[in-house]
Design a protein around this motif. Sequence first.
Motif, mmCIF file in Angstrom:
data_model
loop_
_atom_site.group_PDB
_atom_site.id
_atom_site.type_symbol
_atom_site.label_atom_id
_atom_site.label_comp_id
_atom_site.label_asym_id
_atom_site.label_seq_id
_atom_site.Cartn_x
_atom_site.Cartn_y
_atom_site.Cartn_z
ATOM 1 N N ILE A 97 -8.315 60.323 56.421
ATOM 2 C CA ILE A 97 -9.167 61.463 57.192
ATOM 3 C C ILE A 97 -8.308 62.847 56.913
ATOM 4 O O ILE A 97 -7.172 63.065 56.831
ATOM 5 C CB ILE A 97 -8.902 61.234 58.587
ATOM 6 C CG1 ILE A 97 -9.651 59.716 58.766
ATOM 7 C CG2 ILE A 97 -9.509 62.164 59.450
ATOM 8 C CD1 ILE A 97 -9.627 59.421 60.448
ATOM 9 N N THR A 112 -22.532 57.459 51.509
ATOM 10 C CA THR A 112 -21.827 57.817 52.521
ATOM 11 C C THR A 112 -22.353 57.232 53.652
ATOM 12 O O THR A 112 -23.415 57.049 54.255
ATOM 13 C CB THR A 112 -22.155 59.594 52.741
ATOM 14 O OG1 THR A 112 -21.644 60.162 51.570
ATOM 15 C CG2 THR A 112 -21.293 59.975 53.758
ATOM 16 N N VAL A 155 -12.520 61.956 54.447
ATOM 17 C CA VAL A 155 -12.979 61.850 55.452
ATOM 18 C C VAL A 155 -13.159 62.939 56.555
ATOM 19 O O VAL A 155 -12.161 63.459 56.856
ATOM 20 C CB VAL A 155 -12.922 60.434 56.584
ATOM 21 C CG1 VAL A 155 -13.550 60.240 57.658
ATOM 22 C CG2 VAL A 155 -12.901 59.372 55.455
ATOM 23 N N TRP A 174 -17.399 60.516 62.115
ATOM 24 C CA TRP A 174 -16.725 60.735 60.851
ATOM 25 C C TRP A 174 -17.751 60.508 59.634
ATOM 26 O O TRP A 174 -18.661 59.448 59.558
ATOM 27 C CB TRP A 174 -15.675 59.362 60.782
ATOM 28 C CG TRP A 174 -14.804 59.444 61.906
ATOM 29 C CD1 TRP A 174 -14.479 58.698 62.861
ATOM 30 C CD2 TRP A 174 -13.532 60.410 62.089
ATOM 31 N NE1 TRP A 174 -13.452 59.102 63.635
ATOM 32 C CE2 TRP A 174 -12.971 60.254 63.173
ATOM 33 C CE3 TRP A 174 -13.113 61.507 61.395
ATOM 34 C CZ2 TRP A 174 -11.806 60.949 63.773
ATOM 35 C CZ3 TRP A 174 -12.149 62.470 61.624
ATOM 36 C CH2 TRP A 174 -11.688 61.980 62.884
ATOM 37 N N HIS A 176 -17.844 59.485 55.968
ATOM 38 C CA HIS A 176 -17.080 58.556 54.919
ATOM 39 C C HIS A 176 -17.640 58.439 53.650
ATOM 40 O O HIS A 176 -18.553 57.538 53.539
ATOM 41 C CB HIS A 176 -16.648 57.553 55.800
ATOM 42 C CG HIS A 176 -15.601 56.641 55.036
ATOM 43 N ND1 HIS A 176 -15.123 55.711 55.622
ATOM 44 C CD2 HIS A 176 -15.107 56.681 53.720
ATOM 45 C CE1 HIS A 176 -14.197 55.020 54.739
ATOM 46 N NE2 HIS A 176 -13.955 56.008 53.659
ATOM 47 N N ILE A 233 -11.058 53.444 60.467
ATOM 48 C CA ILE A 233 -10.774 54.159 59.155
ATOM 49 C C ILE A 233 -9.266 54.511 59.117
ATOM 50 O O ILE A 233 -8.495 55.006 60.038
ATOM 51 C CB ILE A 233 -11.549 55.689 59.312
ATOM 52 C CG1 ILE A 233 -12.998 55.340 59.429
ATOM 53 C CG2 ILE A 233 -11.149 56.381 57.803
ATOM 54 C CD1 ILE A 233 -13.689 56.649 59.840
#
Length: 663
Positions: A489, A413, A379, A404, A406, A484
């Motif tokens: 990340i 996405t 991420v 973000w 993702h 998240i």
Amino acid sequence: MPTKIRASRYPMKNNELPKGAKKNAVSRLLKYVFKYYPIQFLLVVVGVLIVSLANVLSSYIIGNILVNDVISPALAAVSDANGNIIPGMNAIDYFDYSAFYGCIGFLAGVSIAAIIASYFYNYLMAVIAQGIQQRIRDELYSHMQKLPLSYFDRRTHGDIMSVYTNDVDALREMLARALPMAASSLTTMIVCLVMMLTTDFLLTGVVLVFSVIIFIISKYFLKMSSKYFLNMQMELGKTNGYIEEMTNGQKVIKVFNYEERNIEGFNEHNDKLNEYCTKANRFSNILMPTVNQLGNLQYVIIALVGGVCMINNLTSFSFRGAAIYEIGTIVSFLFYSKSFVQPIGQISQQANIIVTALAGASRIFSMMDAPAEVDNGYVELCNAVADKDGNPVETKERTGRWAWKHPHADGTTTYVWLKGKINFYDVDFAYIPGKVVLHDVTLYAEPGQKVAFVGPTGAGKTTITNLINRFYDIADGKIRYDDININKIKKADLRRSLGMVLQDTKLFTGTVRENIRFGKLDATDEEIEKAAKLANADSFIKLLPNGYDTLLKNAGANLSQGQRQLIAIARAAVADPPVMILDEATSSIDSRTEAMVQKGMDSIMKGRTVFAIAHRLSTVKNSDVIMVLDQGRIIERGSHEELLAKKGKYYQLYTGNAITSQD
């Protein structure tokens, strides 16, 4: 006792290298050579062969041409049947000067060729050594940036510095000097042995017997000196670590009158280093004189044996066949024997340098092989704008708003606004397996909230902030950032979204402006000055000799601790992150300055999620949530008023004026 504590952190116990470390170091060094300098290395090999052949050829010219073909015929012309000089006859009259000058000219040509070849192959080895040294340092430093903090927790900075300086330099010394000399010596021995076997088997046998004796003695001295050279290299790293640690702690040393104990600790390291150096050099220095004396003894015995054989007209046997012993044969052999024996001592002496360098290389490659910080995140942060529904849309333009990005397994996405919401769910953590420091920690920080941590030393306050940055990964539980999982990340993107001000302020050599710009590398001068004003640092910066362009050295030693902390706060402010971590950020600032800074901090914290650790409970009174930790557990949570009303641990800390500090 610092020396004992530090010594226990070293991975190589008792100064022993891991099994196979030297062999691995050799193979990896050869890869560098063949990958980056194959042509230069080939030219070095050619140069070494030329020098070795020239050395042996000189012996052949002197013995078999100069003596047998020039000097011996002249002496024979003026001697009777018994070999006595005939009265009134002069050998000079029968001397073949043309052959003599030709021989000397050829000898000079061989010597010049050897000098030129020696110059070029040593020059090329210096180029190779420096090039490999540079590449290794580059790779080492690049890899070091990827290592986790836990790696540096287990090693002193001085020992790490020793890898860059002593170990890498020992490697360069081996490549530039020891290896070429050892290779030249070994090649000379091989060529000499071939020439001796084509000259005389008997005298070759004498040389080999002495060579075996010299080899056994050299092996013993090498074994002893290598052991101590290895210990010396390891102890040097420990000594550097101790010096670095004590140099950084000079203020504490003087405050607590620790000078005498500091000297004792240094002397313990220095005495051990001196012991290893003395023993290593003792065995190393004895080696060459011993080899030389045995070589001289061998020289005498060959002359005696050869002389007896020649006087008695005995037959010499070699690969070239049988022949009567001649003076030229013996003279050549004397040169061959010298050329054969001396390299044994030279190789043994260079072996000490090689062993030391391989020990250093093993430490270098051990650091290079240390596992890099694991980052399985996918991420990312991206610049975003809002669509008509207020949802984030990625853009390449800098908008000042982040989202973000993702990606999912199905190829889709999603984008989530970066808000600064952080949640811990049943988190357990241990720095050392089996020694848990956080137990079942659950907390919720909504965007814009200020969450404060208080509690005694070692309660786990700083550990929580370290986990938010993913300086360390949790053992159990989950941490979510904007819903998240934090493990998804990318660490670089995660840390880009966080601002951090530590109690232990770190400034770097450079101007004040450059130190503030650390928070945002592309920050303009206006943004830097705005951040400094926000942190109330602008007023004192302008009073410095060159204002924002004042050069800071030695971690800002020309500033007060409070001023250094103000610059650190400005550095965090210029980054403008959605989440701020304040780890006792105002601990080194006096109360009056703190009141000024607090106003700036309030401006910095506005609209951001803030995690604050403070030893002055007055600074966290206005927090939305205060969490009280004890022995790695959250035992109380609530606002300042709610916790006082409970009359629990927080009440005791606050009313008893207890001071909590960073763990």
